[in-house]
Design a protein around this motif. Structure first.
Motif, mmCIF file in Angstrom:
data_model
loop_
_atom_site.group_PDB
_atom_site.id
_atom_site.type_symbol
_atom_site.label_atom_id
_atom_site.label_comp_id
_atom_site.label_asym_id
_atom_site.label_seq_id
_atom_site.Cartn_x
_atom_site.Cartn_y
_atom_site.Cartn_z
ATOM 1 N N GLU A 55 0.813 -1.216 0.000
ATOM 2 C CA GLU A 55 0.000 0.000 0.000
ATOM 3 C C GLU A 55 0.849 1.270 0.000
ATOM 4 O OE1 GLU A 55 -2.512 -0.308 3.373
ATOM 5 O OE2 GLU A 55 -3.474 -2.181 2.722
ATOM 6 N N GLN A 56 2.160 1.121 0.160
ATOM 7 C CA GLN A 56 3.045 2.277 0.240
ATOM 8 C C GLN A 56 3.989 2.401 -0.956
ATOM 9 O OE1 GLN A 56 2.956 4.661 2.525
ATOM 10 N NE2 GLN A 56 1.290 3.714 3.639
ATOM 11 N N VAL A 57 3.925 1.446 -1.863
ATOM 12 C CA VAL A 57 4.812 1.462 -3.027
ATOM 13 C C VAL A 57 4.026 1.888 -4.266
ATOM 14 C CG1 VAL A 57 6.255 0.061 -4.557
ATOM 15 C CG2 VAL A 57 6.363 -0.272 -2.080
ATOM 16 N N ALA A 58 4.579 2.843 -5.010
ATOM 17 C CA ALA A 58 3.929 3.349 -6.223
ATOM 18 C C ALA A 58 4.771 2.995 -7.442
ATOM 19 C CB ALA A 58 3.731 4.860 -6.130
ATOM 20 N N VAL A 59 4.081 2.743 -8.566
ATOM 21 C CA VAL A 59 4.744 2.221 -9.763
ATOM 22 C C VAL A 59 4.257 2.940 -11.017
ATOM 23 C CG1 VAL A 59 4.980 0.175 -11.231
ATOM 24 C CG2 VAL A 59 5.022 -0.080 -8.740
ATOM 25 N N SER A 60 5.182 3.229 -11.917
ATOM 26 C CA SER A 60 4.845 3.682 -13.273
ATOM 27 C C SER A 60 5.417 2.667 -14.245
ATOM 28 C CB SER A 60 5.418 5.069 -13.556
ATOM 29 O OG SER A 60 5.192 5.442 -14.920
ATOM 30 N N SER A 61 4.561 2.064 -15.072
ATOM 31 C CA SER A 61 4.970 0.970 -15.945
ATOM 32 C C SER A 61 5.260 1.452 -17.367
ATOM 33 C CB SER A 61 3.863 -0.092 -15.997
ATOM 34 O OG SER A 61 3.594 -0.598 -14.715
ATOM 35 N N TRP A 62 6.344 0.916 -17.956
ATOM 36 C CA TRP A 62 6.740 1.215 -19.329
ATOM 37 C C TRP A 62 7.053 -0.088 -20.042
ATOM 38 C CZ3 TRP A 62 7.415 6.422 -21.150
ATOM 39 C CH2 TRP A 62 7.118 7.392 -20.178
ATOM 40 N N HIS A 63 6.878 -0.089 -21.348
ATOM 41 C CA HIS A 63 7.038 -1.289 -22.168
ATOM 42 C C HIS A 63 8.330 -1.212 -22.982
ATOM 43 C CE1 HIS A 63 6.073 -4.522 -24.950
ATOM 44 N NE2 HIS A 63 6.082 -3.693 -25.980
ATOM 45 N N GLN A 97 4.539 -11.961 -19.420
ATOM 46 C CA GLN A 97 5.842 -11.635 -19.988
ATOM 47 C C GLN A 97 5.743 -10.880 -21.315
ATOM 48 O OE1 GLN A 97 8.026 -15.261 -20.280
ATOM 49 N NE2 GLN A 97 6.567 -16.273 -21.636
ATOM 50 N N TYR A 98 4.561 -10.902 -21.961
ATOM 51 C CA TYR A 98 4.369 -10.108 -23.181
ATOM 52 C C TYR A 98 4.503 -8.606 -22.888
ATOM 53 C CZ TYR A 98 -0.265 -9.150 -21.292
ATOM 54 O OH TYR A 98 -1.293 -8.737 -20.476
ATOM 55 N N GLU A 99 4.343 -8.213 -21.629
ATOM 56 C CA GLU A 99 4.421 -6.791 -21.271
ATOM 57 C C GLU A 99 5.845 -6.238 -21.369
ATOM 58 O OE1 GLU A 99 2.817 -6.476 -17.372
ATOM 59 O OE2 GLU A 99 0.738 -6.629 -18.037
ATOM 60 N N ARG A 100 6.845 -7.100 -21.204
ATOM 61 C CA ARG A 100 8.261 -6.684 -21.263
ATOM 62 C C ARG A 100 8.436 -5.358 -20.506
ATOM 63 N NH1 ARG A 100 10.675 -6.664 -27.083
ATOM 64 N NH2 ARG A 100 12.553 -6.572 -25.822
ATOM 65 N N GLU A 101 8.150 -5.400 -19.249
ATOM 66 C CA GLU A 101 7.959 -4.178 -18.467
ATOM 67 C C GLU A 101 9.221 -3.693 -17.754
ATOM 68 O OE1 GLU A 101 4.894 -2.679 -14.940
ATOM 69 O OE2 GLU A 101 4.655 -4.647 -15.871
ATOM 70 N N VAL A 102 9.395 -2.398 -17.787
ATOM 71 C CA VAL A 102 10.369 -1.731 -16.932
ATOM 72 C C VAL A 102 9.566 -0.757 -16.070
ATOM 73 C CG1 VAL A 102 10.900 0.138 -18.567
ATOM 74 C CG2 VAL A 102 12.565 -0.501 -16.831
ATOM 75 N N ARG A 103 9.971 -0.606 -14.807
ATOM 76 C CA ARG A 103 9.157 0.163 -13.873
ATOM 77 C C ARG A 103 9.952 1.256 -13.165
ATOM 78 N NH1 ARG A 103 5.405 -4.232 -10.630
ATOM 79 N NH2 ARG A 103 3.773 -4.203 -12.228
ATOM 80 N N ILE A 104 9.290 2.386 -13.027
ATOM 81 C CA ILE A 104 9.754 3.404 -12.089
ATOM 82 C C ILE A 104 9.053 3.084 -10.770
ATOM 83 C CG2 ILE A 104 9.887 5.861 -11.558
ATOM 84 C CD1 ILE A 104 9.460 6.390 -14.572
ATOM 85 N N ILE A 105 9.813 2.976 -9.691
ATOM 86 C CA ILE A 105 9.257 2.555 -8.401
ATOM 87 C C ILE A 105 9.679 3.530 -7.311
ATOM 88 C CG2 ILE A 105 9.156 0.688 -6.706
ATOM 89 C CD1 ILE A 105 9.941 -1.242 -8.831
#
Length: 233
Positions: free
Chosen positions: A79-87, A160-168
């Motif tokens: 509940e305290q971690v925020a994420v921005s997802s990129w492909h 795994q199709y998302e191939r995600e990198v995240r800002i956390i």
């Protein structure tokens, strides 16, 4: 601002291309606020976000036998971690257009790993980290828990199709309650290399986006999706 964490996996090439697919309202909010929205990790559709695989959970339960707060901490930490997802992708993804834009009025921001790192401005209370997501079998494979961000950098193989990198970012030391997420300061000229318009959009929509961006004082390159190029035969 961006902080390097040597334990977090990230593509070595800073020119690795990444994408964010979003609708017009979220894009305008980004331009007007000059802030990037990051969602609270437990608000994503995948209920496993921020949780551990079965082998790791069994180990944590053993460690929590005499210290129940140890297990409770991991439950509430989501509940305290925020994420921005990129492909991660050198090219546009038809699947990403379908999944992350609700209609033909979506857009895609093209950027790079290096641009993401440079775009993150200093914050008063917390820092940002960037990591590539690992896709594993949650029934068999182990997720290490020696780094508090590791639960948020693993997902099931089904994704795994998302191939995600995240800002956390972890807000637990600075914000008592995180609602749906938070907005962080970004340098938009660093963040956005190019903007692509939805492949199914009409010409008027592209003109509208160009005019809006121009009126707001930005000089971004704006292109119609390559997926709608004229056929040669």
């Amino acid at each position: 601002m961006y902080r390097n964490n040597p334990t977090i996996k990230l593509p070595e090439d800073p020119d690795t291309v990444v994408w964010k697919y979003l609708d017009l309202s979220k894009f305008l909010d980004l331009l007007l606020s000059k802030k990037l929205f990051m969602s609270r990790s437990d608000k994503f559709e995948d209920q496993y976000e921020g949780t551990f695989s079965e082998p790791t959970f069994e180990e944590i339960k053993k460690l929590a036998t005499d210290n129940p707060d140890f297990l409770n901490y991991y439950k509430t930490h989501r509940e305290q971690v925020a994420v921005s997802s990129w492909h991660i992708n050198e090219y546009e993804s038809f699947a990403m257009w379908q999944i992350f834009t609700q209609n033909s009025e979506g857009l895609a921001i093209q950027s790079t790993i290096g641009r993401l790192q440079k775009a993150l401005k200093p914050e008063n209370n917390f820092d940002q980290y960037i990591g590539e997501v690992n896709y594993i079998d949650y029934k068999k494979e182990y997720i290490p828990f020696d780094d508090l961000f590791f639960p948020f950098l693993f997902k099931r193989k089904s994704f795994q199709y998302e191939r995600e990198v995240r800002i956390i970012t972890d807000t637990s030391k600075s914000i008592s309650k995180l609602n749906d997420g938070l907005k962080i300061n970004v340098d938009l000229k660093q963040l956005i290399e190019k903007i692509y318009i939805h492949p199914k959009s009409e010409n008027w929509y592209k003109k509208l986006v160009i005019e809006l961006v121009d009126r707001l004082g930005f000089g971004f390159d704006i292109e119609k999706s390559d997926l709608e190029s004229d056929i040669l035969i």
